[in-house]
Motif scaffolding. Structure first.
Motif, PDB file in Angstrom:
ATOM      1  N   ILE A 147       0.931  -1.335   0.052  1.00  0.00           N
ATOM      2  CA  ILE A 147      -0.080  -0.020  -0.008  1.00  0.00           C
ATOM      3  C   ILE A 147       0.907   1.379  -0.019  1.00  0.00           C
ATOM      4  O   ILE A 147       1.520   1.603   0.827  1.00  0.00           O
ATOM      5  N   ALA A 148       1.090   1.864  -1.282  1.00  0.00           N
ATOM      6  CA  ALA A 148       1.894   3.170  -1.427  1.00  0.00           C
ATOM      7  C   ALA A 148       1.511   4.327  -0.434  1.00  0.00           C
ATOM      8  O   ALA A 148       2.076   5.026  -0.247  1.00  0.00           O
ATOM      9  N   SER A 149      -0.035   4.348  -0.042  1.00  0.00           N
ATOM     10  CA  SER A 149      -0.330   5.563   0.564  1.00  0.00           C
ATOM     11  C   SER A 149      -0.194   5.317   2.159  1.00  0.00           C
ATOM     12  O   SER A 149      -0.655   6.341   2.639  1.00  0.00           O
ATOM     13  N   MET A 150       0.299   4.171   2.550  1.00  0.00           N
ATOM     14  CA  MET A 150       0.235   4.051   4.008  1.00  0.00           C
ATOM     15  C   MET A 150       1.321   5.137   4.551  1.00  0.00           C
ATOM     16  O   MET A 150       2.388   5.676   4.038  1.00  0.00           O
ATOM     17  N   LEU A 151       0.836   5.685   5.808  1.00  0.00           N
ATOM     18  CA  LEU A 151       1.560   6.689   6.429  1.00  0.00           C
ATOM     19  C   LEU A 151       2.508   6.296   7.571  1.00  0.00           C
ATOM     20  O   LEU A 151       1.953   5.467   8.443  1.00  0.00           O
ATOM     21  N   VAL A 152       3.793   6.355   7.592  1.00  0.00           N
ATOM     22  CA  VAL A 152       4.622   5.929   8.662  1.00  0.00           C
ATOM     23  C   VAL A 152       5.086   6.945   9.511  1.00  0.00           C
ATOM     24  O   VAL A 152       4.571   8.124   9.433  1.00  0.00           O
ATOM     25  N   LYS A 153       5.509   6.576  10.700  1.00  0.00           N
ATOM     26  CA  LYS A 153       5.603   7.288  12.038  1.00  0.00           C
ATOM     27  C   LYS A 153       6.918   7.125  12.473  1.00  0.00           C
ATOM     28  O   LYS A 153       7.601   6.104  11.976  1.00  0.00           O
ATOM     29  N   PRO A 154       7.175   7.927  13.478  1.00  0.00           N
ATOM     30  CA  PRO A 154       8.730   7.799  14.021  1.00  0.00           C
ATOM     31  C   PRO A 154       8.739   6.571  14.684  1.00  0.00           C
ATOM     32  O   PRO A 154       7.996   5.974  15.205  1.00  0.00           O
ATOM     33  N   GLY A 155      10.192   5.888  14.265  1.00  0.00           N
ATOM     34  CA  GLY A 155      10.100   4.594  14.987  1.00  0.00           C
ATOM     35  C   GLY A 155      10.130   3.310  13.895  1.00  0.00           C
ATOM     36  O   GLY A 155      10.450   2.276  14.035  1.00  0.00           O
ATOM     37  N   THR A 156       9.509   3.957  12.704  1.00  0.00           N
ATOM     38  CA  THR A 156       8.976   2.957  11.584  1.00  0.00           C
ATOM     39  C   THR A 156      10.441   2.570  10.932  1.00  0.00           C
ATOM     40  O   THR A 156      11.192   3.559  10.634  1.00  0.00           O
ATOM     41  N   ARG A 157      10.612   1.321  10.609  1.00  0.00           N
ATOM     42  CA  ARG A 157      11.820   0.807   9.910  1.00  0.00           C
ATOM     43  C   ARG A 157      11.314   0.208   8.390  1.00  0.00           C
ATOM     44  O   ARG A 157      10.449  -0.458   8.445  1.00  0.00           O
ATOM     45  N   ILE A 158      11.857   1.142   7.428  1.00  0.00           N
ATOM     46  CA  ILE A 158      11.464   0.593   6.045  1.00  0.00           C
ATOM     47  C   ILE A 158      12.781   0.005   5.341  1.00  0.00           C
ATOM     48  O   ILE A 158      13.920   0.402   5.523  1.00  0.00           O
ATOM     49  N   GLU A 159      12.412  -1.154   4.832  1.00  0.00           N
ATOM     50  CA  GLU A 159      13.656  -1.852   4.262  1.00  0.00           C
ATOM     51  C   GLU A 159      13.117  -2.317   2.605  1.00  0.00           C
ATOM     52  O   GLU A 159      12.005  -2.487   2.410  1.00  0.00           O
ATOM     53  N   VAL A 160      14.033  -2.538   1.757  1.00  0.00           N
ATOM     54  CA  VAL A 160      13.920  -3.270   0.629  1.00  0.00           C
ATOM     55  C   VAL A 160      14.154  -4.822   0.855  1.00  0.00           C
ATOM     56  O   VAL A 160      14.962  -5.230   1.284  1.00  0.00           O
ATOM     57  N   THR A 161      13.087  -5.435   0.109  1.00  0.00           N
ATOM     58  CA  THR A 161      13.077  -6.833   0.383  1.00  0.00           C
ATOM     59  C   THR A 161      14.148  -7.620  -0.516  1.00  0.00           C
ATOM     60  O   THR A 161      14.603  -6.749  -1.509  1.00  0.00           O
ATOM     61  N   ALA A 162      14.645  -8.791  -0.337  1.00  0.00           N
ATOM     62  CA  ALA A 162      15.746  -9.452  -0.847  1.00  0.00           C
ATOM     63  C   ALA A 162      15.491  -9.322  -2.465  1.00  0.00           C
ATOM     64  O   ALA A 162      16.357  -9.293  -3.213  1.00  0.00           O
ATOM     65  N   SER A 163      14.296  -9.652  -2.746  1.00  0.00           N
ATOM     66  CA  SER A 163      13.888  -9.531  -4.173  1.00  0.00           C
ATOM     67  C   SER A 163      14.306  -8.373  -4.746  1.00  0.00           C
ATOM     68  O   SER A 163      14.274  -8.118  -6.181  1.00  0.00           O
ATOM     69  N   GLY A 164      14.141  -7.400  -4.010  1.00  0.00           N
ATOM     70  CA  GLY A 164      13.902  -5.799  -4.672  1.00  0.00           C
ATOM     71  C   GLY A 164      15.339  -5.093  -4.927  1.00  0.00           C
ATOM     72  O   GLY A 164      15.700  -4.501  -5.457  1.00  0.00           O
ATOM     73  N   LYS A 165      16.457  -6.025  -4.032  1.00  0.00           N
ATOM     74  CA  LYS A 165      17.935  -5.314  -3.955  1.00  0.00           C
ATOM     75  C   LYS A 165      18.537  -5.496  -5.319  1.00  0.00           C
ATOM     76  O   LYS A 165      19.588  -4.578  -5.479  1.00  0.00           O
ATOM     77  N   ASP A 166      18.083  -6.128  -6.269  1.00  0.00           N
ATOM     78  CA  ASP A 166      18.860  -6.360  -7.637  1.00  0.00           C
ATOM     79  C   ASP A 166      18.106  -5.439  -8.640  1.00  0.00           C
ATOM     80  O   ASP A 166      18.665  -5.672  -9.853  1.00  0.00           O
TER      81      ASP A 166
END
Length: 221
Positions: A147-166
Motif C-alpha cells: 500500500i503506497a499511501s500508507m503513512l509511516v510514523k517515527p520509529g518505523t523501519r523501512i527496508e527493501v526486500t531481498a527480491s528488490g535489491k537487484d
C-alpha cells in the motif's frame, strides 16, 4: 477516464494517475520532477515547450486569485501523485491536527510510504517508488506491504526486500534523478538498503517548492 476538480481530466485506475506526466508539468508551467532523469536533461518537455498543453495552450490568459489558488493546489497534489478525493481527505485531516493546516498537509504527504521510498533515493520518481511498493519489494517493520499511501510514523523501519535489491532503480541508489539527499528526519542504512523514521518532518525539512497557504485558502473559500 474520470474528471477531477473543475472538469480536468484525470486518467486513473485503482486511484492511480496513468496519463502522460510531462503534460502535468507543462500545465503548471514548471518542473514537478515527475519523470526522474528526464527532468534534469534537455529532453524535459517544460524546457522544450514553455506553454500549457492543448489547442489553446499558447494563448496567454490572465488568471485571478481563485485561479492562482487552484493552480497551487493542483501542483501540490501532482507532485505527490495524489488524486483529488484523497487529497481532500489529507486536507481535512490536516485541519483536524494541531498547528498550521498547510504545514500539516505537507507533513502528511511527506510521510506517505511511496514518498519515503523516493526520499531514500530509490526510484527516479515518486511514480517509480510507488511501483516498488505495489510490486511487493518493500517491508515495513519486517512485514511486506503493498500500500503506497500508507503513512509511516517515527520509529518505523523501512527496508527493501531481498527480491528488490537487484532491481536497477535500487542499485542506482541516489546516482540518478539529481542525486537526491536523504532528509534529516530519517536515517539511511545504505548497506542494508533500509531507513528509519526519526521524527515527523518540519516545514524547513521539506524542500517541496509550494505555497501551501494558497492551498488552505482554496479550500477555505
Amino acid at each position: 477516464m474520470a474528471r477531477g476538480a473543475l472538469g480536468e481530466e484525470e486518467p486513473n485506475r485503482m486511484g492511480v494517475y496513468l496519463g502522460p506526466v510531462c503534460r502535468l508539468c507543462r500545465r503548471e508551467g514548471e518542473k514537478l520532477y515527475l519523470k526522474g532523469d528526464r527532468c534534469y536533461s534537455a529532453k524535459c518537455s517544460v524546457e522544450k515547450r514553455k506553454y500549457p498543453p492543448g489547442q489553446h495552450g499558447q494563448n496567454q490568459r490572465k488568471i485571478g486569485e481563485y485561479g492562482v489558488q487552484l493552480r497551487e493546489k493542483q501542483k501540490l497534489r501532482r507532485i505527490y501523485g495524489v488524486l483529488e478525493t484523497q487529497f481532500q481527505n489529507y486536507f481535512h485531516e490536516a485541519e483536524r491536527r494541531r498547528g498550521l493546516t498547510g504545514e500539516n498537509l505537507l507533513q502528511l504527504l511527506e510521510v506517505r510510504l511511496d514518498n519515503v521510498i523516493y526520499r531514500m533515493g530509490l526510484g527516479r520518481s515518486r511514480r517509480e517508488a510507488r511501483q516498488l511498493v505495489s510490486h511487493g519489494h518493500i517491508s515495513v517493520n519486517g512485514r511486506r506491504v503493498t500500500i503506497a499511501s500508507m503513512l509511516v510514523k517515527p520509529g518505523t523501519r523501512i527496508e527493501v526486500t531481498a527480491s528488490g535489491k537487484d532491481l536497477p532503480q535500487v542499485r542506482l541508489l541516489g546516482h540518478s534523478a539529481g542525486g537526491r539527499k536523504v532528509p534529516e528526519w530519517m536515517s539511511f542504512d545504505e548497506k542494508n538498503v533500509a531507513a528509519s523514521i526519526l521524527s515527523m518532518p518540519s516545514r524547513d525539512q521539506i524542500d517541496t517548492d509550494v505555497r501551501e497557504q494558497l492551498v488552505v485558502e482554496f479550500y477555505s473559500r
